[in-house]
Design an enzyme around this catalytic site. Sequence first.
Site, short mmCIF file in Angstrom:
data_model
loop_
_atom_site.label_atom_id
_atom_site.label_comp_id
_atom_site.label_asym_id
_atom_site.label_seq_id
_atom_site.Cartn_x
_atom_site.Cartn_y
_atom_site.Cartn_z
N HIS A 147 -11.54 13.44 32.48
CA HIS A 147 -11.35 14.12 31.19
C HIS A 147 -10.39 13.32 30.30
CE1 HIS A 147 -10.73 17.89 28.71
NE2 HIS A 147 -9.68 17.17 28.37
N GLU A 148 -9.25 12.93 30.86
CA GLU A 148 -8.24 12.23 30.05
C GLU A 148 -8.71 10.82 29.67
OE1 GLU A 148 -6.10 14.02 28.71
OE2 GLU A 148 -6.32 15.71 30.08
N GLN A 194 -4.31 12.51 21.70
CA GLN A 194 -4.06 13.93 21.47
C GLN A 194 -2.71 14.17 20.79
OE1 GLN A 194 -5.28 15.06 25.69
NE2 GLN A 194 -5.83 16.88 24.51
N HIS A 223 -10.93 10.85 26.67
CA HIS A 223 -10.19 10.92 25.41
C HIS A 223 -9.88 9.52 24.85
CE1 HIS A 223 -9.27 15.07 24.48
NE2 HIS A 223 -8.90 15.31 25.72
N CYS A 256 -9.38 22.18 27.17
CA CYS A 256 -8.65 21.05 26.62
C CYS A 256 -7.57 21.56 25.68
CB CYS A 256 -9.63 20.15 25.87
SG CYS A 256 -8.89 18.69 25.12
N LEU A 257 -6.42 20.93 25.71
CA LEU A 257 -5.33 21.32 24.82
C LEU A 257 -5.69 21.10 23.35
CD1 LEU A 257 -2.27 19.97 26.83
CD2 LEU A 257 -3.09 22.33 26.67
N GLY A 306 -3.12 17.71 31.82
CA GLY A 306 -3.29 16.33 31.40
C GLY A 306 -3.18 16.21 29.90
#
Length: 153
Positions: A130-131, A51, A134, A88-89, A46
Amino acid sequence: MAKRMIRLEGDEILRKTCKEVKEITPAILTLLTDMAETMYDANGVGLAAPQVGVLKRIVVIDVGDGLVEMINPVILETKGAVRDQEGCLSLPGLSAVVERPEYVKAQALDREGNLFEIEGWDLMARAICHELDHLDGILYIDKAISEETEEKE
């Protein structure tokens, strides 16, 4: 298509609240495509627009069942609770245990502007939550069960 730079923890854009998309423009469509390419290139499941430095309510998710693009997503319903490792990225090499719903129902616009609903269990439910966090400036470490994060091997 173009791969975009993923912003890392400490970048203040990750802590800001995103704005609703008012119109689906060619720039929004390009952003969706670029976000998917960036997510796949980074081996993620995701990615949210902040991000990649864009304060718009847009996420892309693929937990292995195909790409889901969500514009202005909203969670409608959740059920259950599951604790599991999450990464997380924007925080490469780290993970922590986070409690998330086992089931999530959400709605969003697709790239054509059509409203749709999506249901997700387990990893998909976790990815949606999660997304969408953000989009409100929340990182998974803010919800970690313990204060310690672990380095991924």
